[in-house]
Design an enzyme around this catalytic site. Structure first.
Site, PDB file in Angstrom:
ATOM      1  N   ASP A   1       0.862  -1.188   0.000  1.00  0.00           N
ATOM      2  CA  ASP A   1       0.000   0.000   0.000  1.00  0.00           C
ATOM      3  C   ASP A   1       0.898   1.238   0.000  1.00  0.00           C
ATOM      4  O   ASP A   1       1.805   1.359   0.826  1.00  0.00           O
ATOM      5  CB  ASP A   1      -0.924  -0.009   1.224  1.00  0.00           C
ATOM      6  CG  ASP A   1      -1.987   1.053   1.141  1.00  0.00           C
ATOM      7  OD1 ASP A   1      -3.163   0.699   0.947  1.00  0.00           O
ATOM      8  OD2 ASP A   1      -1.639   2.255   1.255  1.00  0.00           O
ATOM      9  N   ILE A   2       0.655   2.140  -0.948  1.00  0.00           N
ATOM     10  CA  ILE A   2       1.475   3.353  -1.036  1.00  0.00           C
ATOM     11  C   ILE A   2       1.128   4.273   0.143  1.00  0.00           C
ATOM     12  O   ILE A   2      -0.033   4.448   0.487  1.00  0.00           O
ATOM     13  CB  ILE A   2       1.267   4.075  -2.386  1.00  0.00           C
ATOM     14  CG1 ILE A   2       1.655   3.133  -3.522  1.00  0.00           C
ATOM     15  CG2 ILE A   2       2.084   5.366  -2.437  1.00  0.00           C
ATOM     16  CD1 ILE A   2       1.499   3.715  -4.907  1.00  0.00           C
TER      17      ILE A   2
ATOM     18  N   ASN B   1      -2.417  13.158  -4.482  1.00  0.00           N
ATOM     19  CA  ASN B   1      -3.591  13.646  -5.215  1.00  0.00           C
ATOM     20  C   ASN B   1      -3.962  15.062  -4.769  1.00  0.00           C
ATOM     21  O   ASN B   1      -4.232  15.932  -5.600  1.00  0.00           O
ATOM     22  CB  ASN B   1      -4.788  12.721  -4.963  1.00  0.00           C
ATOM     23  CG  ASN B   1      -4.735  11.470  -5.831  1.00  0.00           C
ATOM     24  OD1 ASN B   1      -4.091  11.458  -6.873  1.00  0.00           O
ATOM     25  ND2 ASN B   1      -5.399  10.423  -5.387  1.00  0.00           N
TER      26      ASN B   1
ATOM     27  N   ASP C   1      -1.934   9.368 -10.824  1.00  0.00           N
ATOM     28  CA  ASP C   1      -1.897   8.279 -11.819  1.00  0.00           C
ATOM     29  C   ASP C   1      -0.467   8.041 -12.325  1.00  0.00           C
ATOM     30  O   ASP C   1      -0.055   6.902 -12.532  1.00  0.00           O
ATOM     31  CB  ASP C   1      -2.809   8.607 -13.008  1.00  0.00           C
ATOM     32  CG  ASP C   1      -4.286   8.380 -12.684  1.00  0.00           C
ATOM     33  OD1 ASP C   1      -4.580   7.970 -11.543  1.00  0.00           O
ATOM     34  OD2 ASP C   1      -5.124   8.618 -13.577  1.00  0.00           O
TER      35      ASP C   1
ATOM     36  N   GLU D   1      -4.497   2.331  -4.765  1.00  0.00           N
ATOM     37  CA  GLU D   1      -3.035   2.426  -4.620  1.00  0.00           C
ATOM     38  C   GLU D   1      -2.520   1.212  -3.856  1.00  0.00           C
ATOM     39  O   GLU D   1      -1.562   1.295  -3.116  1.00  0.00           O
ATOM     40  CB  GLU D   1      -2.623   3.737  -3.937  1.00  0.00           C
ATOM     41  CG  GLU D   1      -3.615   4.307  -2.949  1.00  0.00           C
ATOM     42  CD  GLU D   1      -3.597   3.598  -1.602  1.00  0.00           C
ATOM     43  OE1 GLU D   1      -4.489   2.723  -1.431  1.00  0.00           O
ATOM     44  OE2 GLU D   1      -2.755   3.903  -0.751  1.00  0.00           O
TER      45      GLU D   1
END
Ligand code: GH3
Ligand code: MG
Ligand code: MG
Ligand code: MG
Length: 323
Positions: free
Chosen positions: A199-200, A207, A216, A242
Site C-alpha cells: 500500500d502506497i 492527489n 496516476d 493504490e
C-alpha cells in the site's frame, strides 16, 4: 463509465470493420487431381483472388497452413479421397477455421450429404458455373474475414478483462484465479505460496497536492519499479486503488520478505519524476507478507493475514515490511 464508453466505441468499430471486410483478394487453395478442371477454376478466380492449385493432399495441407482464406476441394478426385481431406483440414488446429467449398457432381446426392456432414461450408455443383463459383467464393471469404475479426476482438476483450489499464499489470480478477489454484496445491501439501500486499503511503497527499493525474503517474511509475523487482515466476497485480499484490509461487516467507524489502528500497531509494520531469516526489510503501499454512488455509485467509501485516507496517511508522 470510461469502460462503458470504450466498449461502445469498440462495438462501433466492429460494425464499421464488418462492412469494410470484403470478399475479394483472397488466397484460395484448389485441391484437385483433375488438373484441367483445377486450372479452369484457378483462371476464373485469378481475376479477383490469388488461387493456388495442389494435386496432392499432403502438399495441400502444407499450403493450407500457409495460411489460406478458402479451400476448394474436389470430392470426386481420382487419386485421393477429397472428403477425407476436408475432414483432415477440420481436425487440424492450424487449418480448422478455413472455409471449405466441396465440388460435387450435380446429381450426387449422397456425396453432397456426406460433405455437409463433415462440415464443409458450401457445395459447388459440377459442372461448375463461373458466376456461381465467383459468388460462393466471395461469400465464404467475406464470412471468414468477419469471424476472424470477431475472434481477434474477443481475444482482445478477454485480455482487457484481466488487465489493469493504467499500469498494464494484471488485475484482481486475474489474480483471484491464479491464487486459488496455487492455494489448492499448497493446501494439499504442495509447494508453499507467499503473498505480499503493498500500500502506497500517504497517497492521498499526492492527489491533494498535485492532482489526480499526477497520482496516476505515480501509480504507473510504481508499477514499473514493482514489475522490474520481482522474479519471473512472481505475479505482480494491481489489486485496486493504490494497493498492489504480488503472488509468489513456491516461496517461503523469508524469501517473500527479502523480495518485499528489495521493492521497498527501489521505491524509497529514488524519487519519482512526474509532470514531465518538473516535479520530483519521494514515495514510500508499506508491505505485508504472508505465506500459506497447509490444509484448511484459503486464499481469502492468506490475503487477510497479509492485510493485517500491512496494517502493522502502517501503525509502526510506514515505509517498512512486516512478515
Ligand atoms: P496510508 O498511508 O494510510 O495508506 O494513506 P493513503 O493516503 O495512501 O490512504 P487512503 O486509503 O486514505 O487513500 C488512498 C487514496 O488513493 C484515495 C484515493 O483517492 C486514491 N486513489 C485510489 N485509486 C486511485 C487512482 O486510480 N488514481 C489516483 N490518482 N488516485 C487513486
Ligand atoms: Mg490503501
Ligand atoms: Mg489506506
Ligand atoms: Mg495508502
Amino acid at each position: 463509465l470510461r469502460d462503458r464508453e470504450a466498449s461502445g466505441r469498440r462495438m462501433g468499430v466492429i460494425a464499421g470493420a464488418a462492412s469494410r471486410l470484403g470478399g475479394s483478394g483472397g488466397r484460395v487453395l484448389i485441391v484437385d487431381d483433375n488438373l484441367r478442371q483445377a486450372e479452369r477454376v484457378a483462371s476464373e478466380l485469378a481475376v479477383e483472388h490469388r488461387p493456388v492449385v495442389e494435386s496432392e493432399p499432403y502438399k495441400a495441407v502444407l499450403t493450407a497452413r500457409g495460411p489460406v482464406d478458402l479451400a476448394i476441394v474436389n470430392a470426386n478426385a481420382k487419386a485421393f479421397d477429397g472428403l477425407r481431406f476436408a475432414a483432415q483440414l477440420r481436425s487440424d488446429e492450424a487449418t480448422r477455421n478455413i472455409p471449405i467449398l466441396a465440388v460435387v457432381d450435380v446429381d450426387e446426392r449422397p456425396k453432397t450429404v456426406k460433405a455437409l456432414e463433415i462440415g464443409v461450408n458450401d457445395i459447388l455443383a459440377r459442372p461448375i458455373d463461373p458466376g456461381e463459383l465467383a459468388a460462393r467464393v466471395r461469400t465464404q471469404i467475406r464470412r471468414k474475414r468477419y469471424t476472424d475479426y470477431l475472434r481477434s476482438n474477443l481475444d482482445h476483450s478477454l485480455e482487457l478483462a484481466v488487465t489493469d489499464q493504467l499500469t498494464g499489470l494484471h488485475n484482481r480478477r486475474y489474480m483471484a484465479g491464479q491464487l486459488e489454484a496455487l492455494m489448492r496445491r499448497a493446501c494439499q501439501g504442495g509447494e508453499p505460496v507467499s503473498l505480499m500486499v503493498i500500500d502506497i503511503d500517504h497517497f492521498k497527499k499526492v492527489n491533494d497536492s498535485f492532482g489526480h493525474d499526477v497520482g496516476d503517474e505515480v501509480l504507473a511509475e510504481f508499477a514499473v519499479r514493482l514489475a522490474s523487482n520481482v522474479r519471473a515466476i512472481d505475479l505482480p497485480v494491481r489489486h485496486g486503488g493504490e494497493e498492489f499484490v504480488v503472488v509468489m509461487p513456491d516461496t517461503e516467507l523469508e524469501d517473500a520478505r527479502r523480495i518485499a524489502e528489495r521493492i521497498r528500497l527501489h521505491v524509497a531509494g529514488a524519487p519519482f519524476r512526474v509532470m514531465g520531469g518538473q516535479e520530483l516526489l519521494s514515495v514510500t510503501i508499506s508491505v505485508g507478507c504472508a505465506t500459506s499454512m497447509g490444509a484448511g488455509d484459503s486464499a481469502t485467509a492468506l490475503l487477510k493475514r497479509a492485510d493485517e501485516a500491512v496494517y502493522e507496517a502502517k501503525s509502526g511508522g510506514r515505509n517498512r515490511v512486516i512478515a
